[in-house]
Design a protein around this motif. Structure first.
Motif, PDB file in Angstrom:
ATOM      1  N   PRO A 254       0.838  -1.207   0.000  1.00  0.00           N
ATOM      2  CA  PRO A 254       0.000   0.000   0.000  1.00  0.00           C
ATOM      3  C   PRO A 254       0.871   1.254   0.000  1.00  0.00           C
ATOM      4  N   GLY A 255       0.359   2.303  -0.614  1.00  0.00           N
ATOM      5  CA  GLY A 255       1.143   3.535  -0.692  1.00  0.00           C
ATOM      6  C   GLY A 255       2.223   3.395  -1.750  1.00  0.00           C
ATOM      7  N   MET A 256       3.453   3.617  -1.371  1.00  0.00           N
ATOM      8  CA  MET A 256       4.575   3.508  -2.301  1.00  0.00           C
ATOM      9  C   MET A 256       4.830   2.035  -2.639  1.00  0.00           C
ATOM     10  N   ASP A 257       4.771   1.689  -3.921  1.00  0.00           N
ATOM     11  CA  ASP A 257       4.995   0.295  -4.286  1.00  0.00           C
ATOM     12  C   ASP A 257       6.483  -0.024  -4.313  1.00  0.00           C
ATOM     13  N   GLY A 258       6.794  -1.302  -4.589  1.00  0.00           N
ATOM     14  CA  GLY A 258       8.182  -1.737  -4.551  1.00  0.00           C
ATOM     15  C   GLY A 258       9.050  -1.087  -5.604  1.00  0.00           C
ATOM     16  N   TYR A 259       8.482  -0.796  -6.776  1.00  0.00           N
ATOM     17  CA  TYR A 259       9.269  -0.176  -7.844  1.00  0.00           C
ATOM     18  C   TYR A 259       9.773   1.211  -7.428  1.00  0.00           C
ATOM     19  N   GLU A 260       8.856   2.028  -6.903  1.00  0.00           N
ATOM     20  CA  GLU A 260       9.252   3.377  -6.490  1.00  0.00           C
ATOM     21  C   GLU A 260      10.177   3.320  -5.280  1.00  0.00           C
ATOM     22  N   THR A 261       9.905   2.374  -4.374  1.00  0.00           N
ATOM     23  CA  THR A 261      10.801   2.199  -3.221  1.00  0.00           C
ATOM     24  C   THR A 261      12.205   1.865  -3.689  1.00  0.00           C
ATOM     25  N   CYS A 262      12.311   0.977  -4.672  1.00  0.00           N
ATOM     26  CA  CYS A 262      13.616   0.588  -5.205  1.00  0.00           C
ATOM     27  C   CYS A 262      14.330   1.791  -5.817  1.00  0.00           C
ATOM     28  N   ARG A 263      13.594   2.601  -6.579  1.00  0.00           N
ATOM     29  CA  ARG A 263      14.210   3.790  -7.184  1.00  0.00           C
ATOM     30  C   ARG A 263      14.756   4.733  -6.122  1.00  0.00           C
ATOM     31  N   GLN A 264      13.984   4.927  -5.056  1.00  0.00           N
ATOM     32  CA  GLN A 264      14.434   5.846  -4.010  1.00  0.00           C
ATOM     33  C   GLN A 264      15.596   5.266  -3.208  1.00  0.00           C
ATOM     34  N   LEU A 265      15.597   3.958  -3.015  1.00  0.00           N
ATOM     35  CA  LEU A 265      16.740   3.321  -2.354  1.00  0.00           C
ATOM     36  C   LEU A 265      18.006   3.503  -3.182  1.00  0.00           C
TER      37      LEU A 265
ATOM     38  N   THR B 291      24.050  -1.613  -2.069  1.00  0.00           N
ATOM     39  CA  THR B 291      23.200  -2.638  -1.464  1.00  0.00           C
ATOM     40  C   THR B 291      22.539  -3.477  -2.556  1.00  0.00           C
ATOM     41  N   LYS B 292      22.496  -4.779  -2.343  1.00  0.00           N
ATOM     42  CA  LYS B 292      21.855  -5.668  -3.299  1.00  0.00           C
ATOM     43  C   LYS B 292      20.344  -5.696  -3.032  1.00  0.00           C
ATOM     44  N   ILE B 293      19.546  -5.419  -4.071  1.00  0.00           N
ATOM     45  CA  ILE B 293      18.089  -5.369  -3.931  1.00  0.00           C
ATOM     46  C   ILE B 293      17.482  -6.497  -4.752  1.00  0.00           C
ATOM     47  N   LEU B 294      16.765  -7.393  -4.073  1.00  0.00           N
ATOM     48  CA  LEU B 294      16.076  -8.501  -4.724  1.00  0.00           C
ATOM     49  C   LEU B 294      14.582  -8.280  -4.567  1.00  0.00           C
ATOM     50  N   MET B 295      13.893  -8.038  -5.682  1.00  0.00           N
ATOM     51  CA  MET B 295      12.448  -7.847  -5.634  1.00  0.00           C
ATOM     52  C   MET B 295      11.768  -9.204  -5.597  1.00  0.00           C
ATOM     53  N   VAL B 296      10.749  -9.321  -4.738  1.00  0.00           N
ATOM     54  CA  VAL B 296      10.020 -10.581  -4.559  1.00  0.00           C
ATOM     55  C   VAL B 296       8.551 -10.305  -4.852  1.00  0.00           C
ATOM     56  N   SER B 297       7.982 -10.976  -5.862  1.00  0.00           N
ATOM     57  CA  SER B 297       6.625 -10.625  -6.272  1.00  0.00           C
ATOM     58  C   SER B 297       5.932 -11.790  -6.957  1.00  0.00           C
ATOM     59  N   ALA B 298       4.591 -11.789  -6.864  1.00  0.00           N
ATOM     60  CA  ALA B 298       3.783 -12.754  -7.613  1.00  0.00           C
ATOM     61  C   ALA B 298       3.590 -12.305  -9.053  1.00  0.00           C
ATOM     62  N   LYS B 299       3.950 -11.055  -9.348  1.00  0.00           N
ATOM     63  CA  LYS B 299       3.864 -10.555 -10.721  1.00  0.00           C
ATOM     64  C   LYS B 299       4.955 -11.226 -11.558  1.00  0.00           C
ATOM     65  N   ALA B 300       4.535 -11.984 -12.546  1.00  0.00           N
ATOM     66  CA  ALA B 300       5.510 -12.816 -13.261  1.00  0.00           C
ATOM     67  C   ALA B 300       5.679 -12.446 -14.723  1.00  0.00           C
TER      68      ALA B 300
ATOM     69  N   GLY C 155      11.072  -3.977 -12.785  1.00  0.00           N
ATOM     70  CA  GLY C 155      11.881  -4.102 -11.575  1.00  0.00           C
ATOM     71  C   GLY C 155      13.347  -3.830 -11.833  1.00  0.00           C
ATOM     72  N   TYR C 156      13.861  -4.391 -12.935  1.00  0.00           N
ATOM     73  CA  TYR C 156      15.263  -4.144 -13.274  1.00  0.00           C
ATOM     74  C   TYR C 156      15.495  -2.671 -13.614  1.00  0.00           C
ATOM     75  N   ASP C 157      14.550  -2.062 -14.318  1.00  0.00           N
ATOM     76  CA  ASP C 157      14.671  -0.636 -14.649  1.00  0.00           C
ATOM     77  C   ASP C 157      14.683   0.229 -13.392  1.00  0.00           C
ATOM     78  N   ALA C 158      13.985  -0.225 -12.348  1.00  0.00           N
ATOM     79  CA  ALA C 158      13.951   0.534 -11.093  1.00  0.00           C
ATOM     80  C   ALA C 158      15.247   0.415 -10.308  1.00  0.00           C
ATOM     81  N   GLY C 159      16.100  -0.572 -10.714  1.00  0.00           N
ATOM     82  CA  GLY C 159      17.390  -0.708 -10.034  1.00  0.00           C
ATOM     83  C   GLY C 159      17.585  -2.005  -9.292  1.00  0.00           C
ATOM     84  N   ALA C 160      16.650  -2.942  -9.427  1.00  0.00           N
ATOM     85  CA  ALA C 160      16.787  -4.222  -8.718  1.00  0.00           C
ATOM     86  C   ALA C 160      17.906  -5.053  -9.330  1.00  0.00           C
ATOM     87  N   ASP C 161      18.596  -5.804  -8.461  1.00  0.00           N
ATOM     88  CA  ASP C 161      19.642  -6.717  -8.925  1.00  0.00           C
ATOM     89  C   ASP C 161      19.060  -8.041  -9.407  1.00  0.00           C
ATOM     90  N   ASP C 162      17.897  -8.407  -8.863  1.00  0.00           N
ATOM     91  CA  ASP C 162      17.267  -9.666  -9.269  1.00  0.00           C
ATOM     92  C   ASP C 162      15.771  -9.545  -9.009  1.00  0.00           C
TER      93      ASP C 162
END
Length: 355
Positions: A58-69, A78-87, A95-102
């Motif tokens: 809720p609120g800020m989603d993982g993509y925007e959180t990743c960008r701000q991190l 820091t290594k950022i691994l996004m975990v999601s049911a979105k496949a 997710g990768y565009d936002a800066g996630a490593d995996d």
């Protein structure tokens, strides 16, 4: 003893958090956050090596959180691994565009997730070693020139001019001696920082009282305080015991006291408080100096990359970096609040000794 890598779990669903705690709790130091905003705050305080970041929150989603991190300098590596049911592919690419490593798709296999996290933890350690090597070479290249010149100059005069008076010879020898001493201290500090970062320095932990360590540290710096007519005021409450390496923790306290004495105006006071807040025993050291510039604060505890000459003088940048590493090895942290023209307050937070 090798320090544990640190994982920040970001998920708004408590059941998911508990699953990840069971997977990683015995091998990693964990912290949790239930929202993107909370993750940004916790990440700056906790300094994780790896962030397991849920996408749907809720609120800020993982993509925007990743960008701000990723936009936070202290968390750049820091290594950022996004975990999601979105496949879907576009969601993974987002997710990768936002800066996630995996990008890890739910439901995941616990063994595979653990293996991936282990790989990223090792990769971050190797990258840190490489950065450490580079930073050490840069530091030594910058910091060794002045003391080496201060040694070579007097020695060259002593070799070339045989008719120098005994008094002049003594002056030159004293100059060379002090320069060699400073050079030796710089090398010792650098090696200690490397050992702490690499987990090569074992801690001699024992049940201790922070007030006792603080009082001994005040005694150690009293001659420096008297030289500048600085009054050290101690306010110590009755607090719980801590599990500490007294020598290393005393070094941290002395560093903070010496900094406060150095940057306080003559005839001023330094206030030292020992107290307890929740599950932590706390120490604050407050001075009334000119404060620290805001642009310096984010890198103040990164001694091998500090470029500010004021706070790097005489190894002070290294001292603060060493203090930060010692606190981390104790499961605690060091913080600073500073206002230009009004002074600085450093705070140590250490976990209460388990019953």
């Amino acid at each position: 003893m090798q320090p544990q890598s640190k994982i920040l779990i970001v998920d708004d669903y408590p059941a998911n958090v508990e699953i990840l705690k069971k997977i990683f709790g015995s091998h990693y130091e964990l912290a949790t956050a239930a929202s993107g905003d909370e993750a940004l705050v916790e990440a700056r305080d906790f300094r994780p090596d790896i962030i397991l970041l849920d996408v749907m929150m809720p609120g800020m989603d993982g993509y925007e959180t990743c960008r701000q991190l990723r936009a936070t300098p202290d968390l750049a590596h820091t290594k950022i691994l996004m975990v999601s049911a979105k496949a879907r592919l576009e969601e993974r690419l987002q997710g990768y565009d936002a800066g996630a490593d995996d990008y890890i798709i739910k439901p995941f296999d616990p063994h595979e997730l653990r293996a991936k996290v282990n790989v990223y933890a090792q990769l971050k350690s190797l990258q840190e070693v490489d950065r450490l090597k580079s930073n050490i070479l840069s530091l030594l290249n910058h910091e060794l020139r002045t003391p080496l010149n201060s040694v070579l100059g007097p020695l060259q005069l002593l070799r070339r001019k045989r008719d120098l008076s005994p008094l002049k010879q003594q002056e030159l020898l004293e100059t060379a001696y002090h320069s060699v001493t400073n050079l030796n201290e710089l090398i010792e500090k650098t090696m200690l920082l490397v050992e702490l970062k690499a987990g090569l320095r074992d801690l001699r932990l024992m049940s201790s009282r922070l007030e006792s360590i603080v009082r001994q540290s005040i005694d150690d710096v009293t001659p420096q305080a008297l030289e500048r007519d600085i009054d050290i005021q101690l306010d110590a409450a009755d607090v719980s015991a801590i599990h500490a390496d007294r020598a290393l923790l005393g070094r941290v306290v002395v560093t903070l006291l010496e900094n406060a004495i150095r940057f306080s105006p003559a005839s001023e006071s330094v206030r030292v408080c020992v107290g307890e807040a929740g599950a932590n025993v706390c120490l604050t050291v407050q001075d009334r100096g000119k404060g620290i510039e805001p642009d310096i604060l984010p890198s103040l505890f990164e001694g091998l990359v500090t470029t500010d000459s004021l706070h790097h003088r005489d190894g002070q940048g290294l001292n603060l970096a060493i203090a930060s590493q010692i606190m981390r090895r104790h499961g605690g942290r060091i913080e600073v609040e500073s206002q230009v023209g009004a002074g600085s307050m450093f705070t140590l937070r250490l976990p209460v000794e388990p019953a």
